[in-house]
Structure formats: structure tokens, C-alpha cells
Design a protein around this motif. Structure first.
Motif, PDB file in Angstrom:
ATOM      1  N   GLN A 114      60.775 -16.240  75.026  1.00  0.00           N
ATOM      2  CA  GLN A 114      60.223 -17.597  74.947  1.00  0.00           C
ATOM      3  C   GLN A 114      60.720 -18.485  76.092  1.00  0.00           C
ATOM      4  O   GLN A 114      60.967 -19.673  75.912  1.00  0.00           O
ATOM      5  CB  GLN A 114      60.560 -18.218  73.584  1.00  0.00           C
ATOM      6  N   LYS A 115      60.809 -17.904  77.282  1.00  0.00           N
ATOM      7  CA  LYS A 115      61.243 -18.669  78.452  1.00  0.00           C
ATOM      8  C   LYS A 115      60.118 -19.528  79.011  1.00  0.00           C
ATOM      9  O   LYS A 115      60.377 -20.501  79.726  1.00  0.00           O
ATOM     10  CB  LYS A 115      61.770 -17.719  79.529  1.00  0.00           C
ATOM     11  N   SER A 116      58.888 -19.169  78.718  1.00  0.00           N
ATOM     12  CA  SER A 116      57.753 -20.011  79.096  1.00  0.00           C
ATOM     13  C   SER A 116      56.679 -19.878  78.041  1.00  0.00           C
ATOM     14  O   SER A 116      56.496 -18.804  77.459  1.00  0.00           O
ATOM     15  CB  SER A 116      57.199 -19.621  80.474  1.00  0.00           C
ATOM     16  N   VAL A 117      55.988 -20.982  77.778  1.00  0.00           N
ATOM     17  CA  VAL A 117      54.872 -20.988  76.824  1.00  0.00           C
ATOM     18  C   VAL A 117      53.701 -21.701  77.481  1.00  0.00           C
ATOM     19  O   VAL A 117      53.880 -22.672  78.204  1.00  0.00           O
ATOM     20  CB  VAL A 117      55.259 -21.675  75.495  1.00  0.00           C
ATOM     21  N   TRP A 118      52.480 -21.203  77.218  1.00  0.00           N
ATOM     22  CA  TRP A 118      51.291 -21.666  77.938  1.00  0.00           C
ATOM     23  C   TRP A 118      50.133 -21.966  76.991  1.00  0.00           C
ATOM     24  O   TRP A 118      50.034 -21.394  75.908  1.00  0.00           O
ATOM     25  CB  TRP A 118      50.798 -20.582  78.890  1.00  0.00           C
TER      26      TRP A 118
ATOM     27  N   GLY B  69      71.532 -27.338  84.785  1.00  0.00           N
ATOM     28  CA  GLY B  69      72.668 -27.200  85.687  1.00  0.00           C
ATOM     29  C   GLY B  69      72.517 -26.074  86.673  1.00  0.00           C
ATOM     30  O   GLY B  69      72.522 -26.272  87.889  1.00  0.00           O
ATOM     31  N   SER B  70      72.328 -24.861  86.166  1.00  0.00           N
ATOM     32  CA  SER B  70      72.265 -23.683  87.029  1.00  0.00           C
ATOM     33  C   SER B  70      70.868 -23.374  87.540  1.00  0.00           C
ATOM     34  O   SER B  70      70.700 -22.662  88.530  1.00  0.00           O
ATOM     35  CB  SER B  70      72.781 -22.460  86.263  1.00  0.00           C
ATOM     36  N   GLY B  71      69.845 -23.896  86.869  1.00  0.00           N
ATOM     37  CA  GLY B  71      68.472 -23.581  87.243  1.00  0.00           C
ATOM     38  C   GLY B  71      67.993 -22.258  86.694  1.00  0.00           C
ATOM     39  O   GLY B  71      66.857 -21.849  86.945  1.00  0.00           O
ATOM     40  N   ALA B  72      68.827 -21.568  85.901  1.00  0.00           N
ATOM     41  CA  ALA B  72      68.456 -20.273  85.338  1.00  0.00           C
ATOM     42  C   ALA B  72      67.385 -20.431  84.270  1.00  0.00           C
ATOM     43  O   ALA B  72      67.292 -21.469  83.601  1.00  0.00           O
ATOM     44  CB  ALA B  72      69.688 -19.594  84.741  1.00  0.00           C
ATOM     45  N   GLN B  73      66.555 -19.394  84.109  1.00  0.00           N
ATOM     46  CA  GLN B  73      65.546 -19.404  83.071  1.00  0.00           C
ATOM     47  C   GLN B  73      66.208 -19.184  81.711  1.00  0.00           C
ATOM     48  O   GLN B  73      67.009 -18.268  81.550  1.00  0.00           O
ATOM     49  CB  GLN B  73      64.505 -18.317  83.336  1.00  0.00           C
ATOM     50  N   VAL B  74      65.852 -20.036  80.736  1.00  0.00           N
ATOM     51  CA  VAL B  74      66.434 -19.952  79.398  1.00  0.00           C
ATOM     52  C   VAL B  74      65.319 -20.057  78.366  1.00  0.00           C
ATOM     53  O   VAL B  74      64.201 -20.485  78.662  1.00  0.00           O
ATOM     54  CB  VAL B  74      67.462 -21.072  79.159  1.00  0.00           C
ATOM     55  N   SER B  75      65.644 -19.670  77.141  1.00  0.00           N
ATOM     56  CA  SER B  75      64.668 -19.722  76.056  1.00  0.00           C
ATOM     57  C   SER B  75      64.357 -21.168  75.679  1.00  0.00           C
ATOM     58  O   SER B  75      65.222 -22.048  75.722  1.00  0.00           O
ATOM     59  CB  SER B  75      65.205 -18.979  74.834  1.00  0.00           C
ATOM     60  N   LEU B  76      63.111 -21.389  75.278  1.00  0.00           N
ATOM     61  CA  LEU B  76      62.686 -22.711  74.808  1.00  0.00           C
ATOM     62  C   LEU B  76      62.885 -22.882  73.309  1.00  0.00           C
ATOM     63  O   LEU B  76      62.617 -23.961  72.770  1.00  0.00           O
ATOM     64  CB  LEU B  76      61.209 -22.935  75.156  1.00  0.00           C
TER      65      LEU B  76
ATOM     66  N   GLY C 154      62.047 -21.430  67.538  1.00  0.00           N
ATOM     67  CA  GLY C 154      60.971 -20.679  68.156  1.00  0.00           C
ATOM     68  C   GLY C 154      60.140 -21.576  69.063  1.00  0.00           C
ATOM     69  O   GLY C 154      60.252 -22.804  69.041  1.00  0.00           O
ATOM     70  N   ALA C 155      59.317 -20.950  69.894  1.00  0.00           N
ATOM     71  CA  ALA C 155      58.446 -21.695  70.793  1.00  0.00           C
ATOM     72  C   ALA C 155      57.180 -20.892  70.991  1.00  0.00           C
ATOM     73  O   ALA C 155      57.199 -19.662  70.964  1.00  0.00           O
ATOM     74  CB  ALA C 155      59.137 -21.936  72.143  1.00  0.00           C
ATOM     75  N   ALA C 156      56.051 -21.572  71.166  1.00  0.00           N
ATOM     76  CA  ALA C 156      54.777 -20.885  71.324  1.00  0.00           C
ATOM     77  C   ALA C 156      53.819 -21.759  72.113  1.00  0.00           C
ATOM     78  O   ALA C 156      53.935 -22.994  72.138  1.00  0.00           O
ATOM     79  CB  ALA C 156      54.177 -20.536  69.963  1.00  0.00           C
ATOM     80  N   GLY C 157      52.863 -21.091  72.775  1.00  0.00           N
ATOM     81  CA  GLY C 157      51.878 -21.830  73.556  1.00  0.00           C
ATOM     82  C   GLY C 157      50.984 -22.708  72.720  1.00  0.00           C
ATOM     83  O   GLY C 157      50.414 -23.674  73.217  1.00  0.00           O
ATOM     84  N   GLY C 158      50.864 -22.373  71.422  1.00  0.00           N
ATOM     85  CA  GLY C 158      50.037 -23.188  70.548  1.00  0.00           C
ATOM     86  C   GLY C 158      50.714 -24.459  70.088  1.00  0.00           C
ATOM     87  O   GLY C 158      50.118 -25.248  69.357  1.00  0.00           O
TER      88      GLY C 158
END
Length: 784
Positions: A600-604, A624-631, A639-643
Motif C-alpha cells: 500500500q505504498k501508492s493508491v490510485w 525525512g528520508s524520502g523513502a517509500q512507506v505504506s499509506l 489499510g489504504a485503497a484507490g477507492g
């Protein structure tokens, strides 16, 4: 006759005696082809004449060519950026330059510039004839435009002339360089060169560059820092390691090493110091406050468009004086900003929930008929977050890519493993972790979202629920290379990271930008006609129009294929169990697809109406670090979802963007059979497993309210036969039931009502395979 003979013989005898009174013999006349060859006297005379003429012309050129006013020519102007209606977005380009004398530039930085551009500067004249000849030969051989200019020539070009590649400009450059070399010292020329060169980030001159990249004065630059600034002289934007692509960063490092090695070779840097030198820390860009809010993102995107299409070089644009009108509609731009604020940022509280600070939104809205970008959202504020979320290509697209897989299947007449032509009614096995059939090597077996098994379902239901196992098999049935090729035809750049013909391709392992995906869906909305989205409407400088590239239209896929995919994507919003149900709140015909990626690092959510296409994504990025993390956890939601957030932002914006416009319908696909018949297999197979259930779904509130009642219906039959009826579970962030109405003309499978759980799992597998190796260590995207 005898007398004549006597006289002739007498004459010959006299000549042969060598007497002093005899006449010299005549040279034989040159006849035939020998008359075409010049004598040595003629050759010498011609050479001398040409030399004298050349010297005369050269002297005349030196006398006639004037050295212009350097200060007037080198002063950059501002650029004006306009909305489509002519109103001002912002003005940029005020010269960021502070001239410094050479003693205010560290020796290391001076030597680095010499090592990069002209190592023999102090021992040569104004023009390096050997270098010019070598450059001319290389250019003639087709090896690209070659350099060959001395620092003196580059200084002249920067200060007195322009960057235009022409014979006239080059001749002027040579004569002015000779005059400058005769009247200024080498130190003065080097100082002028360092003060007029462009280093990127709007910085003219080495003092401004030292501040922009390291926050120090030019006098404090060490060898590593000086070598990096010298590297930027070659390609300022491409070599800015804070914003460059991976390839650009590597090229910058390679050039940096070349500069340092040159310093060692020339004796300007001890070898042991070179060995201990490491690549310097480069600070993040510090944008001009005039670029705050969305203005900076718009200017940045437009600049990329102009430079990448060869309209204006970055150096020329930075000099200023241009008026650039964008395709951005100010009303829609404001509506997009307002929707992101209301649907996302107003619900976040980073002080209370640290995870909220990780949410980064990006969105692009495109007119599908023209390709014009009418609105773009790049982030919360360009001054605070300089990376443009609308154009970045480092987050996976997830299940939004499944629309491409559908288009590839229909366009190429894909057939199942048992020979059935794929249609929306084709039944597939939706068992989570099902091994893909027909591939090579270890079978690919991706899990579904939450490891839910859906049993035997039609392709229409599989797109509604975004079922990974079905689309992995569909891509194999179609051909992985054909899926990739279709994506490129629809508008994805061929060099999109992760766009490889591997089994995970339909699940969205590639990382296109939000803008790229808007372009792909615009092609579907435009009856299969592809137009690369464009942002710049016109450019002029001092009243003179600058030519722009034509907006080429290509029939990427057939209109029938595009309409069929659009018809199926309507089900994602309107069908029972569709993951994009919140977009139904728009109150118009809507087609679209959600996407939720690994961890869930990106949702669309990419959706469209007949009039407008809009792509929205939320990226998890550690502040801070710019690292990809879960949403997961953003907004207090497990949880995270595009909807969720993306679909809500999309709906809020589209309501405002289309307000007052008549409601229109999508074209009916050629396959408009609504009999409800499913495409049943012909051979027996294995029944699918039963679904699992998990924690209740959650999500932020929106204007659309999830319906209540019975759940999803599942048809009988399955891939390879084995008719069976099983309960199915809804995809993440979907209602427990949805309205049963369907757009006219869409093929409808005949369902058999069965119970459905009222909750769905939200936990997603942490790893998914990306290739055909059976490994679970990849970044395959999941549903959303």
C-alpha cells in the motif's frame, strides 16, 4: 629545296657546337591532358595569392567585427507564465547571479572547471584549431554535434552571443574571441566564464551555484564540490543528482570522476587526495518563493515539456524574455486544488498522527479529444515539496494497469488455454495464488488482495473486483510482450521503469507517472486515438512566436476495443462489488479503475467521462528520508485503497470541473449483447477454493454512501470446466452490496445468487512475485 636543307643543317650544326652566338632551343608545347595540370610556378603563385587573400579577409573580419556590450547582452530577463485564458500564473527568471573576482573562487574549483572544459587554457590562443577540426570531422561522421570551443570561445558565446548553432554565429564567435584574447588577460577571461556559465536551478555564475547546491561561497568550494559544479556545465538539469533520473545520476558521477582524474593528470590534485575524495552531499533545491503553491509544479512541468521536445534549451529559457501560455484552465486548476484540500488535507492531522505526514497527492486532468492538460496538482507546495507528484516515475501503478491488459487481450484476439476467444463474459478461475498456465519456468502464482479466492468469475467481475489471479492468466493468454506493446501504443513511454514483459506486468509493477496514466486512459476515452498529453499552448519571445511540436494523433487500438474496455471499466464504478463505487457519486456515466500497490505504498484512481480524464494517486513518502512507506494508517484508517482518498478527490474535482455541462453517454461497444450468457469452458477442471474473510474495510467518508444488502453474485462454471457455485468476498474498500443497474449495451453475465460475507480483508501480502521464477520477493502490485 637543297638550299633549304643546307640552311637547316647549318643551323643545327651551329647550335650543336655550342657557339656563343647560337639561339636557345624552345621548350616543347604542352599538349593534350598535360595542359590541364598547372605548373609549379602557377601552383606557387596560386597558393601565395590564396594566403594573402585569406590574411586580408581575416584582417578585415577582425577589423569589422565589433565586441558588443557584454553587460547588456548577458543580463537575463524574466519569463512570464500564463494560464490558457491569458491570466498570469507567475513570473520567473530574474537573474540569480552574483559576479565574483577570480580570487573569490577557490583554486580547486578553478582547476575543476579547467579540467572539465579546457585543460590547455593558459597555454593556448583564443581558438583551438585542432579541436575545431576534430569536432567538425566527428560531426560530419554523424557522431552528433561535437564541442571544440575553448573557454574563451564559450565565454564569448555566453556573454556576447547566443546558443544558436549556425555558421554566422560561429564565425562571429571566432573573431570576437580573438579580440577578447588580445585585450583581456587569461584570469579575466576565466573569471568572466565562471560568472556567466549556467549551472541549473536558475543559478548563473559559480557563486550562485555554490549557494544553490552547497549553501557556501565559491571561495569555500573543495575539490569534490568544485568538480561537481564543473560537471553541471555539461548538462545542468540532467546532472542535478537531487532530481535526476537514475541514469542521469550515474552519468553525473561518471563525469565527476572524469573531472577529478583530469585534475590529477594536470598536477592540480594530488593522487592520494583524489583517492580519498568522495562524492559531495548536494542540498535539495531551494525554490524561489514566486514558485510557491502549484505555480512551481506548473512551471517545472512546462519547462520539462519545452526542453525535452527541443523547443528551447534550458540555458536559453533561463536567460528569460519568454511568454509561455499553458493549456491549464484556471477554473479547473483551482477546483483540483480545492478537492485535494477538502478530501485529503483537511482530514489529516500530522501532529496527532505521524503517518499523515507521509501522504503525497498527485493528479492530472486531460481533455481526451485534444490531449490538452487542463489541470495539474504536483504536491502540497513546490517550495516545501519540490518533487512533482504528477510527473514522477518511481511508484508502481498497481491495478490501474489492468485496463491495458484488457485492451491488449481484445485488440489481439486473445484465447484462453482451452481455445476460447476472450470476451467480457469469459469465465476465469479467481482462486488466490492460482498458478498461471502456459508460461515457461516456475509457474507464476500471485495472491489476490487479502488472499481472497473468488472462485469461477467472468472477466467483467474480475475487473470489477480487481482479481490478480485472473489478470495474471489473461496476460499469459494474450502474450506478455503484447501487453507491453499495447501499453506503449496507448501512451506509456517506452522507457517507463519496470515496463518489462514479465508475468507481473498486468498487475502494475511498472512505475509510470500520474500524467502517463492519464494519457493512457485518454486514449481509451478517445476511441483508441492516442495523443500525447501536452501542456504548452504557445511560446513567444519579444513578439516572435517559437514553433511548437505538432500534436500527432495515432490510432493506437481499434475503436471497438477502446469502447469495449470503457464499457467494462464502467462496471468498476457501477457494478455490484466494484472497487471504484465512490465515483458513482458524480452522477454521470463514469469509467475507471482503482489501484493499490504492494504494501500500500501508492493508491490510485484513474477515471473518465466522455468529456474529461483525470488520474489521481496518493504516494507514501517518508518526510525525512524520502523513502517509500505504506499509506496504511493515514487519516486514522487501517489499510489504504484507490477507492478511498483518490476516488474521493476525483469525484470532488470532477463535480466542479463538469458543472453545467450536459451529461453524455459513452459509445456502445460493438459487442453489445446483454443476454447475460457466460462464455463457458468446454473441458472439465478443478473447482475453485472458498473465500476467506478478514477485518472490516474502512475508509474516509465521501459524498457517496455504500449501499447495504446482499452481496456479489457469482456465475457457475469455471476455467477448464468444473461448474461450481461459491460465495465471493468483496475487494478492499468496497460496499457490501451495490446497485444492480448497468449502463445500456454492456454485456451482463447471468448470475446465480449466493451469499457473500459482509466484511472483507484489508491485509495485503507483503511480497508478490514479479517474474516467472515463483519467487515471492518482487514488487507485483495488488488490487485496490
Amino acid at each position: 629545296m637543297a638550299g633549304a636543307a643546307v640552311r637547316s643543317g647549318g643551323s643545327g650544326g651551329s647550335g650543336g657546337s655550342g657557339g656563343s652566338g647560337g639561339k636557345k632551343a624552345r621548350r616543347p608545347k604542352r599538349t593534350g591532358w598535360r595542359r590541364l595540370i598547372p605548373t609549379w610556378r602557377m601552383t606557387l603563385l596560386g597558393f601565395a595569392s590564396a594566403l594573402l587573400l585569406g590574411v586580408g579577409l581575416f584582417a578585415l573580419g577582425v577589423a569589422l567585427v565589433k565586441v558588443p556590450d557584454a553587460h547588456a547582452a548577458a543580463t537575463a530577463q524574466s519569463n512570464t507564465w500564463l494560464y490558457a485564458d491569458g491570466s498570469v500564473i507567475t513570473r520567473t527568471g530574474q537573474t540569480n547571479r552574483q559576479n565574483v573576482t577570480l580570487d573569490k573562487v577557490s583554486p580547486a574549483a578553478q582547476h575543476a572547471a579547467l579540467a572539465a572544459e579546457d585543460r590547455n587554457f593558459y597555454n593556448e590562443g583564443a581558438v583551438n584549431v585542432q579541436g575545431l577540426l576534430r569536432a567538425a570531422v566527428n560531426t560530419a561522421k554523424g557522431e552528433g554535434t561535437q564541442g571544440g570551443s575553448t573557454i574563451t570561445q564559450q565565454y564569448v558565446k555566453n556573454t556576447y552571443l547566443n546558443q544558436k548553432q549556425s555558421v554566422t554565429r560561429k564565425v562571429k564567435e571566432l573573431f570576437i574571441a580573438i579580440k577578447v584574447d588580445a585585450t583581456e588577460s587569461k584570469d579575466e577571461i576565466l573569471s568572466g566564464y565562471l560568472n556567466t556559465s549556467y549551472y541549473g536551478r536558475g543559478a548563473y555564475g559559480i557563486q550562485a551555484a555554490a549557494q544553490a547546491y552547497f549553501g557556501i561561497d565559491a571561495s569555500a568550494l573543495n575539490a569534490a564540490q568544485g568538480a561537481y559544479l564543473a560537471t553541471l556545465l555539461n548538462a545542468p538539469s540532467a546532472y542535478d543528482v537531487a532530481t535526476a533520473t537514475a541514469a542521469g545520476k550515474q552519468n553525473a558521477v561518471n563525469r565527476w570522476n572524469y573531472v577529478l582524474d583530469g585534475m590529477v593528470k594536470e598536477g592540480w590534485l594530488p593522487a592520494e587526495e583524489r583517492a580519498a575524495t568522495t562524492f559531495p552531499d548536494v542540498r535539495d533545491p531551494q525554490p524561489n518563493p514566486g514558485l510557491s503553491g502549484q505555480a512551481g509544479y506548473l512551471v517545472n512541468a512546462a519547462t520539462q515539456y519545452l526542453t525535452s521536445n527541443g523547443v528551447i534549451s534550458e540555458t536559453e529559457l533561463a536567460k528569460g524574455g519568454y511568454t509561455v501560455k499553458l493549456s491549464i484552465d484556471p477554473g479547473r486548476q483551482q477546483a483540483l486544488q480545492d478537492s485535494v484540500q477538502a478530501q485529503l488535507h483537511d482530514t489529516l492531522n500530522p501532529d496527532k498522527r505521524k503517518k499523515d505526514a507521509a501522504a503525497q497527492a498527485g493528479a492530472v486532468s486531460v481533455d481526451p479529444k485534444s490531449g490538452a492538460i487542463v489541470a495539474l496538482y504536483g504536491g502540497v507546495d513546490y517550495v516545501k515539496h519540490y518533487v512533482d507528484n504528477a510527473t514522477r516515475r518511481d511508484y508502481q501503478a498497481g491495478s490501474t494497469f489492468k485496463a491495458i491488459a484488457l485492451a491488449a487481450a481484445f485488440e489481439n484476439g486473445a484465447k484462453t488455454q482451452d481455445g476460447r476467444t476472450v470476451t467480457p463474459r469469459t469465465v476465469y478461475d479467481g482462486t488466490s495464488g492460482r498458478k498461471v498456465r502456459g508460461g515457461k519456468g516456475t509457474p507464476y502464482a500471485p495472491p489476490n488482495e487479502g488472499d481472497v479466492s473468488y472462485g469461477q468469475i467472468t472477466l467483467q467481475q474480475a475487473i470489477d473486483k480487481s482479481v490478480n489471479s485472473v489478470f495474471a492468466q489473461l496476460a499469459q493468454d494474450t502474450g506478455l510482450q503484447k501487453v507491453k506493446d499495447t501499453g506503449i501504443a496507448l501512451g506509456l513511454p517506452g522507457n517507463t521503469p519496470g515496463l518489462d514483459p514479465v508475468p507481473s506486468i498486468p498487475l502494475g509493477a511498472a512505475t509510470p507517472s500520474v500524467l502517463d496514466m492519464a494519457g493512457v486512459y485518454a486514449t481509451l476515452d478517445n476511441g483508441g486515438k492516442q495523443i500525447t498529453p501536452w501542456l504548452v499552448q504557445s511560446v513567444d519571445r519579444e513578439g516572435e512566436a517559437v514553433p511548437l511540436p505538432a500534436h500527432k494523433t495515432t490510432q493506437a487500438i481499434s475503436a471497438d476495443t477502446a469502447n469495449q474496455v470503457t464499457s467494462m471499466l464502467q462496471g468498476v464504478v457501477s457494478d455490484p462489488g466494484g472497487t471504484g463505487w465512490r465515483a458513482k457519486g458524480l452522477g454521470r456515466p463514469v469509467a475507471g479503475k482503482t489501484g493499490t500497490t504492494d504494501d500500500q505504498k501508492s493508491v490510485w484512481f484513474v477515471g473518465y467521462t466522455p468529456e474529461l480524464v483525470t488520474s489521481v494517486a496518493l504516494f507514501g513518502q517518508d518526510p525525512g528520508s524520502g523513502a517509500q512507506v505504506s499509506l496504511s494508517g493515514v487519516g486514522g484508517i487501517d489499510g489504504a485503497a484507490g477507492g478511498q482518498y483518490p476516488a474521493q478527490i476525483w469525484t470532488g474535482y470532477m463535480k466542479a470541473a463538469l458543472k453545467g455541462q450536459p451529461v453524455t453517454d459513452f459509445p456502445t461497444p460493438a459487442d453489445g449483447d446483454s443476454s447475460g450468457a457466460t462464455d463457458l469452458p468446454t473441458a472439465p477442471g478443478t473447482p475453485s477454493g472458498t473465500p476467506s474473510t478478514g477485518a472490516p474495510t474502512g475508509g474516509p467518508s465521501s459524498g457517496a454512501t455504500p449501499p447495504s444488502g446482499s452481496g456479489q453474485n457469482t456465475p457457475t462454471g469455471g476455467t477448464g470446466g468444473g461448474a461450481t457455485t461459491v460465495p465471493t468476498a468483496p475487494a478492499t474498500d468496497q460496499p457490501t452490496s451495490t446497485p444492480t443497474s448497468r449502463p445500456t449495451g454492456r454485456p451482463t453475465p447471468r448470475p446465480t445468487p449466493t451469499p457473500q460475507p459482509t466484511t472483507s480483508p484489508t491485509t495485503q501480502p507483503t511480497t508478490q512475485p514479479t517474474g516467472g521464477t515463483g519467487s515471492l520477493t518482487g514488487a507485483g502490485a495488488s488490487t485496490g
